[in-house]
Scaffold this motif. Structure first.
Motif, PDB file in Angstrom:
ATOM      1  N   GLN A 149       0.825  -1.197   0.000  1.00 52.68           N
ATOM      2  CA  GLN A 149       0.000   0.000   0.000  1.00 52.68           C
ATOM      3  C   GLN A 149       0.865   1.254   0.000  1.00 52.68           C
ATOM      4  OE1 GLN A 149      -3.367   0.046  -0.370  1.00 52.68           O
ATOM      5  NE2 GLN A 149      -3.158  -2.165  -0.679  1.00 52.68           N
ATOM      6  N   ASP A 150       0.300   2.335  -0.572  1.00 59.87           N
ATOM      7  CA  ASP A 150       1.045   3.574  -0.788  1.00 59.87           C
ATOM      8  C   ASP A 150       0.480   4.690   0.084  1.00 59.87           C
ATOM      9  OD1 ASP A 150       2.845   5.381  -2.353  1.00 59.87           O
ATOM     10  OD2 ASP A 150       0.928   6.203  -3.029  1.00 59.87           O
ATOM     11  N   ARG A 151       1.326   5.284   0.924  1.00 56.34           N
ATOM     12  CA  ARG A 151       0.874   6.313   1.855  1.00 56.34           C
ATOM     13  C   ARG A 151       0.270   7.521   1.151  1.00 56.34           C
ATOM     14  NH1 ARG A 151       2.782  10.960   3.225  1.00 56.34           N
ATOM     15  NH2 ARG A 151       4.748  10.572   2.136  1.00 56.34           N
ATOM     16  N   GLN A 152       0.966   8.056   0.143  1.00 55.37           N
ATOM     17  CA  GLN A 152       0.491   9.265  -0.504  1.00 55.37           C
ATOM     18  C   GLN A 152      -0.876   9.061  -1.149  1.00 55.37           C
ATOM     19  OE1 GLN A 152       2.217  12.398  -0.404  1.00 55.37           O
ATOM     20  NE2 GLN A 152       0.090  12.917  -0.896  1.00 55.37           N
ATOM     21  N   SER A 153      -1.070   7.918  -1.792  1.00 60.30           N
ATOM     22  CA  SER A 153      -2.345   7.645  -2.444  1.00 60.30           C
ATOM     23  C   SER A 153      -3.489   7.598  -1.430  1.00 60.30           C
ATOM     24  CB  SER A 153      -2.285   6.315  -3.200  1.00 60.30           C
ATOM     25  OG  SER A 153      -1.312   6.357  -4.210  1.00 60.30           O
ATOM     26  N   LEU A 154      -3.251   6.947  -0.305  1.00 62.04           N
ATOM     27  CA  LEU A 154      -4.302   6.820   0.705  1.00 62.04           C
ATOM     28  C   LEU A 154      -4.555   8.152   1.410  1.00 62.04           C
ATOM     29  CD1 LEU A 154      -3.310   3.328   2.098  1.00 62.04           C
ATOM     30  CD2 LEU A 154      -5.348   3.884   0.744  1.00 62.04           C
ATOM     31  N   GLU A 155      -3.512   8.958   1.575  1.00 65.04           N
ATOM     32  CA  GLU A 155      -3.715  10.300   2.126  1.00 65.04           C
ATOM     33  C   GLU A 155      -4.563  11.151   1.192  1.00 65.04           C
ATOM     34  OE1 GLU A 155       0.066  12.065   2.954  1.00 65.04           O
ATOM     35  OE2 GLU A 155       0.180  11.212   4.978  1.00 65.04           O
ATOM     36  N   ASP A 156      -4.247  11.086  -0.101  1.00 61.80           N
ATOM     37  CA  ASP A 156      -5.012  11.866  -1.078  1.00 61.80           C
ATOM     38  C   ASP A 156      -6.461  11.404  -1.141  1.00 61.80           C
ATOM     39  OD1 ASP A 156      -2.682  13.222  -1.669  1.00 61.80           O
ATOM     40  OD2 ASP A 156      -2.271  12.108  -3.519  1.00 61.80           O
ATOM     41  N   MET A 204     -10.070   5.547  -6.653  1.00 66.13           N
ATOM     42  CA  MET A 204      -8.814   5.980  -7.251  1.00 66.13           C
ATOM     43  C   MET A 204      -8.685   5.535  -8.701  1.00 66.13           C
ATOM     44  SD  MET A 204      -6.189   5.594  -4.084  1.00 66.13           S
ATOM     45  CE  MET A 204      -5.208   6.898  -4.810  1.00 66.13           C
ATOM     46  N   MET A 205      -7.748   6.179  -9.410  1.00 62.43           N
ATOM     47  CA  MET A 205      -7.538   5.891 -10.826  1.00 62.43           C
ATOM     48  C   MET A 205      -6.124   6.315 -11.204  1.00 62.43           C
ATOM     49  SD  MET A 205      -9.725   9.067 -12.413  1.00 62.43           S
ATOM     50  CE  MET A 205      -9.225  10.762 -12.061  1.00 62.43           C
ATOM     51  N   PHE A 206      -5.620   5.732 -12.314  1.00 64.83           N
ATOM     52  CA  PHE A 206      -4.374   6.222 -12.886  1.00 64.83           C
ATOM     53  C   PHE A 206      -4.450   6.136 -14.397  1.00 64.83           C
ATOM     54  CE2 PHE A 206      -3.465   1.736 -11.907  1.00 64.83           C
ATOM     55  CZ  PHE A 206      -2.951   1.266 -13.104  1.00 64.83           C
ATOM     56  N   SER A 207      -3.614   6.919 -15.049  1.00 64.96           N
ATOM     57  CA  SER A 207      -3.658   7.040 -16.503  1.00 64.96           C
ATOM     58  C   SER A 207      -2.972   5.849 -17.158  1.00 64.96           C
ATOM     59  CB  SER A 207      -2.968   8.334 -16.922  1.00 64.96           C
ATOM     60  OG  SER A 207      -2.956   8.476 -18.329  1.00 64.96           O
ATOM     61  N   LYS A 211     -16.339  10.349  -6.117  1.00 64.04           N
ATOM     62  CA  LYS A 211     -15.225  11.252  -6.389  1.00 64.04           C
ATOM     63  C   LYS A 211     -13.993  10.434  -6.742  1.00 64.04           C
ATOM     64  CE  LYS A 211     -13.087  15.354  -6.154  1.00 64.04           C
ATOM     65  NZ  LYS A 211     -13.429  16.510  -6.988  1.00 64.04           N
ATOM     66  N   MET A 212     -13.362  10.744  -7.875  1.00 61.09           N
ATOM     67  CA  MET A 212     -12.187  10.011  -8.321  1.00 61.09           C
ATOM     68  C   MET A 212     -10.914  10.798  -8.015  1.00 61.09           C
ATOM     69  SD  MET A 212     -13.597   7.273  -9.329  1.00 61.09           S
ATOM     70  CE  MET A 212     -12.057   6.483  -9.849  1.00 61.09           C
ATOM     71  N   VAL A 213      -9.922  10.098  -7.492  1.00 61.25           N
ATOM     72  CA  VAL A 213      -8.655  10.701  -7.091  1.00 61.25           C
ATOM     73  C   VAL A 213      -7.546  10.047  -7.907  1.00 61.25           C
ATOM     74  CG1 VAL A 213      -7.076  11.092  -5.173  1.00 61.25           C
ATOM     75  CG2 VAL A 213      -9.557  11.073  -4.768  1.00 61.25           C
ATOM     76  N   SER A 214      -6.731  10.849  -8.562  1.00 58.57           N
ATOM     77  CA  SER A 214      -5.673  10.291  -9.410  1.00 58.57           C
ATOM     78  C   SER A 214      -4.440   9.930  -8.579  1.00 58.57           C
ATOM     79  CB  SER A 214      -5.293  11.276 -10.509  1.00 58.57           C
ATOM     80  OG  SER A 214      -4.758  12.455  -9.950  1.00 58.57           O
ATOM     81  N   THR A 215      -3.735   8.918  -9.044  1.00 59.79           N
ATOM     82  CA  THR A 215      -2.513   8.471  -8.405  1.00 59.79           C
ATOM     83  C   THR A 215      -1.533   8.013  -9.480  1.00 59.79           C
ATOM     84  OG1 THR A 215      -1.544   6.913  -6.805  1.00 59.79           O
ATOM     85  CG2 THR A 215      -3.389   6.113  -8.117  1.00 59.79           C
TER      86      THR A 215
END
Length: 243
Positions: A102-109, A124-127, A213-217
């Motif tokens: 798991q990734d801290r920054q992604s979960l914080e965002d 969450m999503m990524f390109s 709500k979608m959050v990019s990572t």
């Protein structure tokens, strides 16, 4: 705002039986998932929600908290909702049990967007490039101007009608965050038509008017669905932990 991570952990798996208890460099997959979630420091509490004693024993062995499911559920969201009823918290995050890093920054965002009271559910999503969008196992999402999901599909969306137009696609990452009341109400909704068609549980929310709500990572999680995936996870661990 109290934040709790709930990790649904079924023992059975069609493609890779008992995958969560497989060894990953000295600890099992589910132990790695639990420990990496705790280590992010994002959550006030982390609980593994399981249906099997073997998983429970492994989590207890590393000092973790376990909730036993009382019956079989169709989805991870249904499973974690049973546990959430008994926990006082504002935000619940469904962390996939087969994603050990798991990734801290992604979960914080992801959890930060709940400072906006209009946000009830987030994911969450990524390109990804257009070539990867053809894979039906890569779930795509299209967005409105405020980064709320309009639709999720296994098909490549949007469809590019004019040839020669270069676009990237958004691939959905299956980590969800909910306000408690929305999580509990979601599991009381009947399985929807689009959900049954695409086999994507998040469409039940959209069909019932719940915005996501979608959050990019940039973090691309390693999900373990096959023995080959486990081999990739071992290689990643060895390289990044310098063992």
């Amino acid at each position: 705002m109290k934040k709790v991570a709930l990790i649904p952990a079924r023992y059975a798996s069609t493609r890779f039986p008992a995958k969560l208890v497989q060894d990953l460099c000295g600890k099992s997959v589910i132990q790695r998932t639990y420990l990496s979630t705790v280590d992010t420091g994002v959550f006030d509490q982390v609980v593994v929600v399981t249906d099997h004693e073997a998983i429970a024993e492994q989590i207890k062995a590393v000092g973790g908290e376990v909730f036993f499911s009382t019956r079989e559920f169709e989805s991870g969201s249904d499973r974690i909702a049973e546990a959430a009823r008994n926990i006082e918290a504002d935000i619940f995050v469904n962390v996939q049990g087969d994603e050990p890093f798991q990734d801290r920054q992604s979960l914080e965002d992801l959890t930060a967007v709940f400072s906006n009271p209009e946000v009830q559910v987030a994911s969450m999503m990524f390109s990804i490039p257009a070539a990867d969008a053809q894979n039906p196992n890569a779930v795509k999402v299209v967005l409105d101007k405020d980064n709320f999901a309009l639709y999720f599909s296994r098909s490549p969306i949007p469809y590019v009608r004019e040839k020669g137009v270069e676009i990237s696609y958004w691939k959905h990452v299956g980590i969800y965050a909910y306000r408690k009341e929305v999580l509990l109400s979601f599991t009381r909704l009947a399985k929807s038509f689009l959900e049954s068609t695409e086999m994507l549980e998040q469409l039940r929310l959209l069909e019932n008017g719940v915005r996501i709500k979608m959050v990019s990572t940039v973090h691309q999680a390693i999900a373990i669905d096959t023995k080959e995936d486990l081999e990739k996870a071992v290689a990643w661990y060895m390289e990044n932990r310098l063992l």
